[in-house]
Structures are given as structure tokens and as C-alpha cells.
Design a protein around this motif. Structure first.
Motif, short mmCIF file in Angstrom:
data_model
loop_
_atom_site.label_atom_id
_atom_site.label_comp_id
_atom_site.label_asym_id
_atom_site.label_seq_id
_atom_site.Cartn_x
_atom_site.Cartn_y
_atom_site.Cartn_z
N LEU A 66 0.82 -1.21 0.00
CA LEU A 66 0.00 0.00 0.00
C LEU A 66 0.85 1.26 0.00
CD1 LEU A 66 -2.74 -1.20 2.49
CD2 LEU A 66 -3.07 -0.70 0.05
N LEU A 67 1.87 1.30 0.86
CA LEU A 67 2.74 2.47 0.89
C LEU A 67 3.49 2.62 -0.42
CD1 LEU A 67 4.16 2.50 4.52
CD2 LEU A 67 2.43 3.99 3.53
N GLN A 70 -5.71 -2.93 7.26
CA GLN A 70 -4.31 -2.56 7.06
C GLN A 70 -4.16 -1.05 6.83
OE1 GLN A 70 -2.16 -4.86 7.89
NE2 GLN A 70 -3.94 -6.20 8.08
N LEU A 71 -5.11 -0.45 6.12
CA LEU A 71 -5.08 1.00 5.94
C LEU A 71 -5.29 1.71 7.27
CD1 LEU A 71 -6.99 1.25 2.57
CD2 LEU A 71 -4.67 2.10 2.99
N LEU A 72 -6.13 1.15 8.13
CA LEU A 72 -6.34 1.74 9.45
C LEU A 72 -5.05 1.71 10.27
CD1 LEU A 72 -8.24 3.00 11.53
CD2 LEU A 72 -8.87 0.67 12.23
N LYS A 73 -4.31 0.61 10.21
CA LYS A 73 -3.03 0.54 10.92
C LYS A 73 -2.07 1.60 10.41
CE LYS A 73 -3.17 -4.30 12.23
NZ LYS A 73 -2.53 -5.60 12.16
N LEU A 74 -2.04 1.81 9.10
CA LEU A 74 -1.16 2.84 8.54
C LEU A 74 -1.64 4.24 8.93
CD1 LEU A 74 -0.58 1.32 4.98
CD2 LEU A 74 1.10 1.50 6.83
N GLU A 75 -2.95 4.42 8.98
CA GLU A 75 -3.51 5.71 9.39
C GLU A 75 -3.19 5.99 10.87
OE1 GLU A 75 -7.77 8.10 9.59
OE2 GLU A 75 -7.77 5.97 9.08
N GLU A 76 -3.35 4.99 11.72
CA GLU A 76 -3.06 5.16 13.14
C GLU A 76 -1.58 5.46 13.39
OE1 GLU A 76 -4.61 1.48 14.67
OE2 GLU A 76 -6.61 2.34 15.02
N ALA A 77 -0.71 4.95 12.54
CA ALA A 77 0.72 5.21 12.65
C ALA A 77 1.09 6.59 12.09
CB ALA A 77 1.52 4.13 11.93
N GLY A 78 0.14 7.24 11.44
CA GLY A 78 0.40 8.56 10.85
C GLY A 78 1.06 8.48 9.48
N TYR A 79 1.00 7.30 8.85
CA TYR A 79 1.66 7.11 7.56
C TYR A 79 0.76 7.41 6.37
CZ TYR A 79 5.30 4.73 10.26
OH TYR A 79 6.29 4.44 11.16
N VAL A 80 -0.55 7.34 6.57
CA VAL A 80 -1.49 7.71 5.51
C VAL A 80 -2.57 8.61 6.10
CG1 VAL A 80 -1.13 5.62 4.13
CG2 VAL A 80 -3.01 5.70 5.75
N LEU A 102 -10.60 8.34 -0.07
CA LEU A 102 -9.31 8.62 -0.69
C LEU A 102 -8.20 8.52 0.34
CD1 LEU A 102 -10.39 11.76 -2.74
CD2 LEU A 102 -9.97 9.47 -3.65
N TYR A 103 -7.08 7.97 -0.08
CA TYR A 103 -5.91 7.82 0.79
C TYR A 103 -4.73 8.50 0.12
CZ TYR A 103 -8.59 4.39 3.34
OH TYR A 103 -9.56 3.78 4.09
N ARG A 104 -3.88 9.09 0.96
CA ARG A 104 -2.62 9.65 0.47
C ARG A 104 -1.55 9.38 1.52
NH1 ARG A 104 -1.39 14.11 3.19
NH2 ARG A 104 -3.07 15.20 4.23
N ILE A 105 -0.33 9.25 1.06
CA ILE A 105 0.78 9.03 1.98
C ILE A 105 1.16 10.37 2.61
CG2 ILE A 105 2.58 9.27 0.22
CD1 ILE A 105 4.06 6.92 1.69
N THR A 106 1.46 10.36 3.88
CA THR A 106 1.87 11.59 4.58
C THR A 106 3.39 11.73 4.51
OG1 THR A 106 2.15 10.45 6.68
CG2 THR A 106 -0.05 11.36 6.22
N LEU A 135 8.88 5.00 5.06
CA LEU A 135 9.13 4.09 3.95
C LEU A 135 10.58 4.18 3.49
CD1 LEU A 135 8.02 1.98 1.97
CD2 LEU A 135 7.32 3.87 0.48
N ALA A 136 11.11 5.40 3.40
CA ALA A 136 12.52 5.58 3.01
C ALA A 136 13.45 4.92 4.02
CB ALA A 136 12.83 7.07 2.88
#
Length: 100
Positions: free
Chosen positions: A19-20, A48-58, A72-76, A83-84
Motif C-alpha cells: 500500500l505504501l 491494514q489502511l487503518l493501521k497505517l492511518e493510526e501510525a500517521g503514515y497515511v 481517498l488515501y494519500r501518503i503523509t 518508507l525511506a
């Protein structure tokens, strides 16, 4: 032997990494597009998107378009940085097994 780098457990999941990786290449993506690209079920993708959202990644935006819900989702920036760092740790872990 050098100390092994720690891989971010939030990103390390196969679907979350996918996803990322998809989101880093687009400005934003609809839930349905992400589902199509990953072949995931709605429930698993949402979790899985919720986990990424809770981590502040999306970041997520929910709206209606012609009376139909659209998510809609976007990477923060935090997500891009994480990710880097994950990719860098993976390169370090693999060492000479990969070429740069």
C-alpha cells in the motif's frame, strides 16, 4: 558481525508495504483502486489502511460523489520518511546480496 537493522513492523507487513509503495507514486488513491491493485478483500484492506492511518503514515478523506461514498488515501510526509527508512534498513540488512 554488525548489528542487524530493525525493520519497522508497521511497514513490514506484506499488504502494508504494498500500500505504501503504491501510494508513494500517486497524489491520492481511491479505496477501490487500492483493492484492485492489491487483490485484497475489503475487510483486510480496511484493517491494514487503518493501521497505517493510526501510525500517521497515511491520511484518509471520506466524501460523497454523486451520492456515492468515496474514500481517498494519500501518503503523509511521516509515511514517506518511514518508507525511506524501511528501504534503507532493508538494503543494509541485505548488504552485498543486492546491487545499488
Amino acid at each position: 558481525m554488525p548489528e542487524l537493522p530493525e525493520l519497522n513492523p508497521v511497514i513490514h507487513g506484506k499488504l502494508r508495504l504494498a500500500l505504501l509503495s503504491l501510494l508513494v507514486g500517486v497524489e491520492e488513491a481511491e479505496f477501490t483502486w487500492l483493492r484492485s491493485k492489491t487483490g485484497s478483500t475489503d475487510g483486510n484492506l480496511g484493517a491494514q489502511l487503518l493501521k497505517l492511518e493510526e501510525a500517521g503514515y497515511v491520511a484518509v478523506e471520506k466524501k460523497f460523489v454523486m451520492r456515492k461514498p468515496q474514500t481517498l488515501y494519500r501518503i503523509t510526509e511521516n509515511g514517506r520518511q518511514a518508507l525511506a527508512e524501511y528501504v534503507q534498513a532493508l538494503k543494509q540488512l541485505l548488504g552485498s546480496a543486492i546491487t545499488t
